[in-house]
Write an enzyme that holds these catalytic residues in place. Structure first.
Site, PDB file in Angstrom:
ATOM      1  N   PRO A   1      52.602 -24.586  12.542  1.00 55.69           N
ATOM      2  CA  PRO A   1      53.840 -24.250  13.261  1.00 55.69           C
ATOM      3  C   PRO A   1      55.030 -24.382  12.328  1.00 55.69           C
ATOM      4  O   PRO A   1      55.131 -25.363  11.582  1.00 55.69           O
ATOM      5  CB  PRO A   1      53.904 -25.314  14.366  1.00 55.69           C
TER       6      PRO A   1
ATOM      7  N   GLN B   1      53.240 -25.841  20.993  1.00 51.28           N
ATOM      8  CA  GLN B   1      53.630 -27.178  20.536  1.00 51.28           C
ATOM      9  C   GLN B   1      54.860 -27.681  21.280  1.00 51.28           C
ATOM     10  O   GLN B   1      55.814 -26.929  21.493  1.00 51.28           O
ATOM     11  CB  GLN B   1      53.912 -27.184  19.029  1.00 51.28           C
TER      12      GLN B   1
ATOM     13  N   CYS C   1      57.743 -34.159  12.817  1.00 48.11           N
ATOM     14  CA  CYS C   1      58.967 -33.519  12.308  1.00 48.11           C
ATOM     15  C   CYS C   1      59.824 -34.562  11.560  1.00 48.11           C
ATOM     16  O   CYS C   1      60.185 -35.600  12.111  1.00 48.11           O
ATOM     17  CB  CYS C   1      59.761 -32.884  13.444  1.00 48.11           C
TER      18      CYS C   1
ATOM     19  N   LYS D   1      49.585 -33.084  16.232  1.00 51.82           N
ATOM     20  CA  LYS D   1      49.857 -32.856  14.805  1.00 51.82           C
ATOM     21  C   LYS D   1      50.705 -34.025  14.323  1.00 51.82           C
ATOM     22  O   LYS D   1      51.783 -34.291  14.865  1.00 51.82           O
ATOM     23  CB  LYS D   1      50.605 -31.541  14.611  1.00 51.82           C
TER      24      LYS D   1
ATOM     25  N   ASN E   1      46.271 -30.715   6.423  1.00 54.57           N
ATOM     26  CA  ASN E   1      47.521 -29.968   6.233  1.00 54.57           C
ATOM     27  C   ASN E   1      48.349 -30.592   5.110  1.00 54.57           C
ATOM     28  O   ASN E   1      48.374 -31.802   4.954  1.00 54.57           O
ATOM     29  CB  ASN E   1      48.313 -29.960   7.548  1.00 54.57           C
ATOM     30  N   GLY E   2      49.019 -29.701   4.386  1.00 52.41           N
ATOM     31  CA  GLY E   2      49.916 -30.121   3.304  1.00 52.41           C
ATOM     32  C   GLY E   2      49.449 -29.560   1.976  1.00 52.41           C
ATOM     33  O   GLY E   2      48.375 -29.927   1.482  1.00 52.41           O
TER      34      GLY E   2
ATOM     35  N   GLY F   1      50.854 -23.601   6.095  1.00 53.09           N
ATOM     36  CA  GLY F   1      52.177 -23.161   6.523  1.00 53.09           C
ATOM     37  C   GLY F   1      52.865 -22.302   5.484  1.00 53.09           C
ATOM     38  O   GLY F   1      52.691 -21.078   5.427  1.00 53.09           O
ATOM     39  N   ARG F   2      53.634 -22.962   4.606  1.00 54.33           N
ATOM     40  CA  ARG F   2      54.493 -22.223   3.677  1.00 54.33           C
ATOM     41  C   ARG F   2      53.713 -21.267   2.785  1.00 54.33           C
ATOM     42  O   ARG F   2      54.214 -20.204   2.411  1.00 54.33           O
ATOM     43  CB  ARG F   2      55.258 -23.229   2.806  1.00 54.33           C
TER      44      ARG F   2
END
Ligand SMILES: Cc1cc2nc3c(=O)[nH]c(=O)nc-3n(C[C@H](O)[C@H](O)[C@H](O)COP(=O)(O)O)c2cc1C
Length: 384
Positions: free
Chosen positions: A23, A78, A108, A148, A208-209, A232-233
C-alpha cells in the site's frame, strides 16, 4: 468459533511464493493498480490507508479501487486508526464492498501520523493493539483480517510480544516491513527479524522492505522463509517486477503445493533467459502509459506533471547512475518538457536494458530515504 485459518485468495499461479503490491498513499489508487496489472499483476493488492476517526467517512477515491476493480486480482482494504468503535464501524462498512479482507496499518512512520498514536505509533501501546486486534477480528467473521507492521518503534522491544498478539487474534496474513518506525526508509532492512516472525507466527508472512528486484525477492525468501514478498517503491520503478518474480520462482517443484521458499527450485534466482528484461524503450512506453492513465479532466497540466514526478523519482533510479535524468526531470514544468527529458535519456539507445537494481546513491526521495551515515555502505543482510 473455529480456529482454522481462513484460506487466502488463490494466487495467480498456485504453488509459487506470494507477491503483493505494498500500500502506498497517493500512489496505489485504482489507476496505478490497473497500470501495474497491465504489466503483470501481483497476487494481491492493498489500498492506501482509510483514515479512521470519529468524523471519518470512507474516502471515495479509495472506495473506487474496490468497487471498480478491473485488475482481476483481490484487494485488501487497509485501515489506520486507534478508536475501537470507529475501526469496527469502518471494517463493517468496508465489508459491504468487494474486498479480500481488512488490513490494519501498524507501521506508518510519518510523525504527524504516529503522534496521533496510530500506524507505527501504536507499537508503543501493545495493550491497545491487543484491544484493536480483538475488535477487528470480531468484526470480520468468516473474512480475512491481516496486519502490516514494522518491527518496533524506537527499538525492537515490542516485536515478539506483537507477534504473540498476531497469533492470539488469529491474524490471517502478516506483512512485516523489516525496519523500526524511527528507521523510516533510511536504514538497512532487518531481514533476520522477518525470519523470526516467520518462525513465531502461525499465519503466512510477506517480507517487505527493499525487495528491489526478482533475484533479490528470491534471496530474501530464502533468507527469511517468508511465504511471499510485498513490493512497493520498486514496483513503481519496475512495473514488470511481479511478472519477473513469477518467472524466477517458476517452475514450482513437482508435486509440492507448499509456498515454503525452501521449495524454490535450486535454480530460482539465477539470471534466467526466460525472465523478461525491460529496455529503455519499454520504460519510455511505461511513462507514456502512466501519463495517459493518470490524466484527469480539469486538472491543469502543471499539476499533472508534478504528480508524474512522484512516479518518475523512482523510475529514474534505474535510468542512469549519475542521477542526471532525475535532476532534469524534476525541473520540467510541462508535458512537453517532461517528455523531452525522457526522450533524451531513453530513446538514443532504446534496446538498452534498464538496471536490475536501483543505482546506488540515486535517491528517489532525499528527505526521507537518504541513509544515515552509520548505514552508508553497510550491506543488507542479503546480497542477491
Ligand atoms: C509514498 C509511500 C506511501 C506509503 N503509504 C503507505 C500506506 O498507505 N500504508 C502502509 O501500510 N504503508 C505505506 N507505505 C509503506 C510501504 O507500504 C512499504 O512498507 C515501504 O515502502 C517499504 O517497502 P518497499 O521497500 O518495497 O518500498 C508507503 C510508502 C511510500 C513510499
Amino acid at each position: 468459533m473455529t480456529d482454522l485459518p481462513a484460506p487466502l485468495p488463490p494466487p495467480v499461479v498456485a504453488g509459487l511464493p506470494l507477491t503483493a503490491l505494498a500500500p502506498m498513499q497517493d500512489v496505489t489508487d485504482l489507476t496505478f493498480m490497473r497500470v501495474i496489472a497491465h504489466y503483470g499483476a501481483p497476487d494481491y493488492f492493498f489500498t492506501e490507508f482509510f483514515r479512521v476517526h470519529s468524523q471519518s467517512r470512507l474516502e471515495k477515491h479509495i472506495v473506487r479501487c474496490l468497487d471498480d476493480n478491473t485488475t482481476g486480482r483481490p484487494i485488501f482494504a487497509q485501515v489506520i486508526g486507534e478508536d475501537l468503535e470507529q475501526l469496527v464501524r469502518t471494517a463493517r462498512e468496508l465489508q459491504q464492498h468487494p474486498i479480500a479482507g481488512i488490513d490494519l496499518n501498524l507501521g506508518c512512520p510519518a510523525p504527524k501520523v504516529y503522534k496521533k498514536n496510530v500506524g507505527g505509533g501504536l507499537l508503543r501501546d501493545l495493550a491497545h493493539v491487543d484491544r484493536i486486534l480483538g475488535a477487528l477480528r470480531a468484526a470480520t467473521p468468516g473474512g480475512l483480517f491481516t496486519v502490516k507492521m514494522r518491527i518496533g518503534f524506537d527499538d525492537t522491544t515490542p516485536f515478539e510480544p506483537m507477534l504473540d498478539l498476531v497469533n492470539a487474534h488469529r491474524v490471517d496474513l502478516l506483512s512485516v516491513h523489516g525496519r523500526t518506525v524511527k528507521e523510516m526508509y533510511r536504514s538497512r532492512v532487518h531481514y533476520d527479524f522477518i525470519a523470526r516472525a516467520v518462525q513465531r507466527v502461525r499465519c503466512p508472512v510477506l517480507a517487505n522492505g527493499n525487495v528491489t528486484s526478482a533475484p533479490r525477492a528470491v534471496a530474501i525468501l530464502r533468507e527469511t522463509g517468508a511465504a511471499g514478498v510485498m513490493i512497493g517503491r520498486h514496483a513503481i520503478r519496475n512495473p514488470w517486477i511481479f511478472r519477473q518474480c513469477r518467472e524466477l520462482f517458476h517452475p514450482p517443484p513437482a508435486l509440492q503445493s507448499t509456498t515454503e521458499p525452501s521449495s524454490l527450485p535450486a535454480t530460482a534466482g539465477a539470471t534466467s533467459p526466460a525472465c523478461f528484461r525491460p529496455t529503455f524503450a519499454d520504460v519510455r512506453d511505461y511513462i507514456a502509459h502512466l501519463y495517459q492513465a493518470t490524466q484527469t479532466p480539469g486538472i491543469p497540466e502543471r499539476i499533472h506533471v508534478s504528480k508524474m514526478k512522484k512516479y518518475l523519482n523512482f523510475v529514474g533510479q534505474a535510468v542512469d547512475p549519475t542521477g542526471a535524468f532525475l535532476r532534469e526531470m524534476r525541473r520540467a514544468e510541462s508535458e512537453a518538457e517532461l517528455f523531452r527529458v525522457c526522450d533524451r535519456h531513453l530513446l538514443p539507445e532504446p534496446a538498452h536494458l534498464i538496471a536490475d537494481e536501483p543505482y546506488e546513491g540515486v535517491i528517489a526521495r532525499p528527505n526521507c530515504e537518504t541513509p544515515h551515515p552509520a548505514d552508508r555502505g553497510s550491506p543488507e543482510t542479503i546480497s542477491a
